[in-house]
Structure formats: structure tokens, C-alpha cells
Write an enzyme that holds these catalytic residues in place. Sequence first.
Site, PDB file in Angstrom:
ATOM      1  N   ASP A   1      31.630 -66.460  -2.506  1.00 56.25           N
ATOM      2  CA  ASP A   1      30.898 -66.750  -3.738  1.00 56.25           C
ATOM      3  C   ASP A   1      31.276 -65.680  -4.751  1.00 56.25           C
ATOM      4  O   ASP A   1      31.335 -64.477  -4.427  1.00 56.25           O
ATOM      5  CB  ASP A   1      29.382 -66.721  -3.481  1.00 56.25           C
ATOM      6  CG  ASP A   1      28.585 -67.089  -4.709  1.00 56.25           C
ATOM      7  OD1 ASP A   1      28.403 -68.292  -4.940  1.00 56.25           O
ATOM      8  OD2 ASP A   1      28.162 -66.161  -5.419  1.00 56.25           O
ATOM      9  N   LEU A   2      31.575 -66.119  -5.994  1.00 56.13           N
ATOM     10  CA  LEU A   2      32.044 -65.176  -7.009  1.00 56.13           C
ATOM     11  C   LEU A   2      30.899 -64.276  -7.488  1.00 56.13           C
ATOM     12  O   LEU A   2      29.754 -64.720  -7.689  1.00 56.13           O
ATOM     13  CB  LEU A   2      32.632 -65.935  -8.197  1.00 56.13           C
ATOM     14  CG  LEU A   2      33.879 -66.789  -7.917  1.00 56.13           C
ATOM     15  CD1 LEU A   2      34.338 -67.481  -9.187  1.00 56.13           C
ATOM     16  CD2 LEU A   2      34.997 -65.936  -7.333  1.00 56.13           C
TER      17      LEU A   2
ATOM     18  N   ASP B   1      30.532 -71.878  -8.151  1.00 57.26           N
ATOM     19  CA  ASP B   1      31.517 -70.817  -7.951  1.00 57.26           C
ATOM     20  C   ASP B   1      31.689 -70.486  -6.477  1.00 57.26           C
ATOM     21  O   ASP B   1      32.044 -69.357  -6.120  1.00 57.26           O
ATOM     22  CB  ASP B   1      31.118 -69.567  -8.747  1.00 57.26           C
ATOM     23  CG  ASP B   1      29.734 -69.046  -8.329  1.00 57.26           C
ATOM     24  OD1 ASP B   1      29.039 -69.763  -7.556  1.00 57.26           O
ATOM     25  OD2 ASP B   1      29.368 -67.947  -8.738  1.00 57.26           O
TER      26      ASP B   1
END
Length: 639
Positions: free
Chosen positions: A496-497, A539
Site C-alpha cells: 500500500d502506497l 493505491d
Amino acid sequence: MNLPPDDQRLKALRRRAEALAQNYLSEDSRSDKTLAPAQAQKALHELRVHQIELEMQNEELRQAQTGLALERERFFDLYDMAPVGYITVSEQGLILEANLTAVQLLGCARQQLLNQRFSGFIAAQHQDSYYLHRKQLLASRQTQSFDLQMVTESAQPFWAKLIASVVHKKDGDAAAEFRIIISDITERKVAQEQRQAAIDLMKKVTNHVPGMVYQYLLRADGSSCFPFASEAIRDIYGVAPEDVREDASKVFAVLHPDDYDAVVASIQFSAQTQQPWQKEYRVKFDDGTVRWLFGNSLPERAPDGGTLWHGFITDVTESRQLKDALKESELRYRTMADFTADWEYWSMPDGALRYVSPSCEQICGYTPQELYADPQLLRQMVHPDDLALFDEHVHQLSDQGVTEPIDYRIRTKSGEERWIAHVCRQVFDPDGKPLGRRASNRDDTSNKQLQEQVRQLAFIDPLTALPNRRLLLDRLEQALAANQRSESFAALVYLDLDNFKPLNDEHGHGAGDLLLVEVARRLRACVRAVDTVSRIGGDEFVVLLGDLTADQTQATEQANKLAEKICASLAQTYQLPGQNELQSIQHQCSASIGVVLIEPQHKSVEGLLKWADAAMYISKKEGRNRVTFMMERRTQQRP
């Protein structure tokens, strides 16, 4: 020996000698005087002459008797050693005499053979025939000759030819004797039976093969006949075999008037050149029926200078009609195919092309003339990745006669790639002989592109062009099955960004989309071709690392290295395009990563995703921009 003159002289001498002796005795008794010396000498001389003559006659007689005895012995030697058997049979049917050959034929000693009934040596099935000939012999007194089967003393059968005649006794008695000559003809009979069996078999075979088997003789004088013709000649020409055995005119009488001259000319040409005769022609019968025939035969020179053909003739009327129908059908097919948008072609068994529709140029870029000149272009234009499919399709059609339609790609003359929807079937002539395959090719490129678009919408993330969650789950199922078969490991990387939301808030969602596209590019650059990179929403990205080693320690190390490489790549500064060329957006972003090792016994896809998601959240909780490796529910963090 005949001695009439000597016998007469001998008798005369005896009478004179007896008279002389009587006179000598009479005179001696009357006068008791002796003969004068001269008279005595003359009488003595005459007696001695006659004595010598008698002795010579006796010697000749002895020699004649000796010669007669030798001739008799020679006769009996020839009689005994003759190559045929000689038997004398009484009127009552008893054997009176038999030579050595007869003894050997009947397999019985001579003494045992005498006084046996001759009929006892006749096979049971031929007893009636023997008695009939015996009766005719007695009635006509004419020599009878006939064949029948005999048996030896040990009941071994053999074929014999008997020549029987009647011989009356010298005393004029009405009773008669039979002289029978016996010749062993077993080999000849066996050969005749074998020959007849061969003839019967040939007739049986020729009567059951389609068409007429025949011999046709063209004599040197121009006349002709059919020395042999099977029964099928009745159906072929409407005549019997015996009707044309000496004269073939009845066959030529039914030839179609329009074909008569051509048939005669073809026969003459074959006779002159000794080349095989092959001709398709018609016959016309009195009722107006017309039939098509096909003749095929091989010629050879006859002893009289003529020509003898051996061959067959078949009725090909139905075949001819079907061929005509096929030609008409082909004409209709060409007419329709020439105006259809689909690309039609007809490939012969030898690979040559019999027909190519004009629309081929619009689809593949090659003209019909180019394909006629080089039929291998059909295969050469197939896309290399689809060549095995195409070859298997053609092989299956040739081997099984049917096949399913296929879709494959071609490279056109200009190098463009197009999809072809291909369907074909085998073509046969009226006799069932393969004539190749007819194929129909439709340009299916637009449809395939539409299908790919639909597939993209269903399985591909439209922004990053990465597999979506649905496609990831499918590939994860495949990976679990492969692990169980190979007992190897795989890994799931869930990321996950970090710091993604501020970019959206400050520069808008367009900038966020650009960042996501760049992340997808970096992820692809980090992994191997066998790995799957997917975007499952927002994301969040998941990377499936497949084909790791079967050793758990090594597989763990491989997965950690790839995860660390991804973490480092995503932490690099992002240069994103701004609203114009002079402006750009510089953004710092990282990723929180969770890694799960997929062991061979794992079966739950959703469970693995939840496990990896949990590992990812541990990384976020522990400060982000890091990798958390989770294995057997033990967590290992890598700062």
C-alpha cells in the site's frame, strides 16, 4: 517254323527208304542172294543223304524251338515290365492273369491276386459306372475306354484309365475273357481337378468383382472375339459370354454411334503401339438406354500376329452423372464464392490450389494468382505462435475426416496481423476418392479486438493495464495447484502506497493517476516474467511471485530480496508531468509491504490475501516504507 517243302521231301524219302528196304528184304527172301555191290553202294548213299537231310531238318527244328522259347520269354518280359497294367478277367469277373505292373498298381501279390474279383478293386462310387461299361462291352463287343477310381488291396484310392476288350477262346466256346489295360492317371486327374478348381475360382471371383473381366482378341485378319468374359458381360453389353466367344460383333453393335469410331480407333492404336487401352465411352441399347463404360486393359502379341488384351470394363454411369453434378456444383460454388466477402479456397491432396476466391487479396494481401503459384503461402502466413494449432487442424481433417473450426492469426503481405475464423471440410469425388479440402476464412480481427476489450474490462485495470483482483485470484488458484504438484513455494507481496493522499489533495486526481501508472511501471521492472503484478484497488497492489525453489529457506530468501527491491524502487522520488511542459510535480512516496510465503499445503486464496494484508498493516504501523515477512504466523520485520 514253316517247312512244307522239307516235310514233303522227308515224307517222300521215307516212303522210298521203306520201299527200298522192303524190296531188299523181299529179294533176299526169294533168292537169298545179296545185292550187287553197285546197287548196295547206291542204296547206302541215298540212305545217308536222307539221314543227313533229316539230321539237318532236326537241327533247324531245334533252333526254331529255341528261338520260339526266347521270343516267348522276351514277350513275357515285355508283358510284365510294360508301363501299364495288363489283366485278363474271366466272364465271371475273376482275375486270370496279371502282369507285374498290374500287381504293383493293385498292391497285391500275384498269387493272391489271381481268382479275385476285379470289381473288388473298383471304388464304391464308381461301381455302377464299371458295370455299365462292362455291359456295353458284352453287348457290342467293341473296345471300351473309360476313367474311374480304383482302390489298392490296402484301400488306397487312385485314378485309372481302363481299356477293355473281349477275347474269345480258340475252341469257339461262347464264354469270353476280358483283356483290360490299366493306366495310372492320378497325377493327370489331380492336375485336371486343380486346373478346374482354379477355373471355378477365377469364375467365382470374376463374377463377384465389380464390372466385367475379359480377354479380347483382335486377329491378324481384322476379326475379333472375346475368348473369355465373365458373367458381368450380360449387364455390361447385354450379351452372353458364349455369344461373343468366336465373334465380337454383338458387342460393337451396342456401341453408341457417337463413340463408335473413337472406340475402334483407340483399340487400333493400342494394338499398334502395345500401350494399355483405356477408354471411357457409351453404349446404347435397343430400348434407348444409354450407359457410360470405362475400359482398362493390357495388350500382348498373339501367336498369329494379332493382339490379345486382358482387362476389365466397369459401368461408370452413376460416377459420370455425379461428376457432371460435381462440375455444375463447382460452377455454382465459384459463382457464389467469387462474390462473397469471405476468402474461399480449395486445396488438393497434393497441396496445389484448385480455386481461390478474389476476396483473399482484401484479407491476406495476396492475389489468387500469387497463391496458385505458391500454395505454401497458406501456411507461411500463419502466425508462428498459431502454426502448431493450424498443422494439427489440417492433420486431424486428413486423418479423421472431420475437425472443428479454429481461430488463428496470420501476417498479411504487408506485415499486418489479422485474426482468421477458419472452417473447412474434406471433398470427395463420386467414387469416394479424396479431392482435398475446401476452406472458408473470415476476417475476424474486429471481433477479436472487441473480445479483447471486453476481457480487458473484466480482468485488466484500465488505468495501469495491470491484472485486476479477479484475474489475480484466478492466477493465485493456478499457483496453489502448481505448488501442490511440484511441492515448491511461491510468495504473495501485498503493498500500500505511503503519502499518496496528499498528492491527490494538492494536485488533483490526475496527478494521482499518473503516480499510479508510474508505480505499475516500476513494479513490472522489479519482477520476473513469471510473476504477476496486479492492482486490486485504490493505491493497493499485489505481486504474486511464482516458481520459487522447493527449499523453504532459499524460497524465503528469494521472496525477501524481491520485496526489498520493490520497496527501494518505489521509495525513489517521482517526477510527474504538470499542467504544462514548463511545470512538473516532484513527489516523495514509499510503500508499506507485507510478504507471505505460500507453502505447498496452502489451499485458501482469500486466507493468503488476508494474511498478506495483515503483514502490510504491520509495516504501516511500524513506521511505513518497510517489509514485513509473515511465515507460519510469525512476523519478521525488515526496516
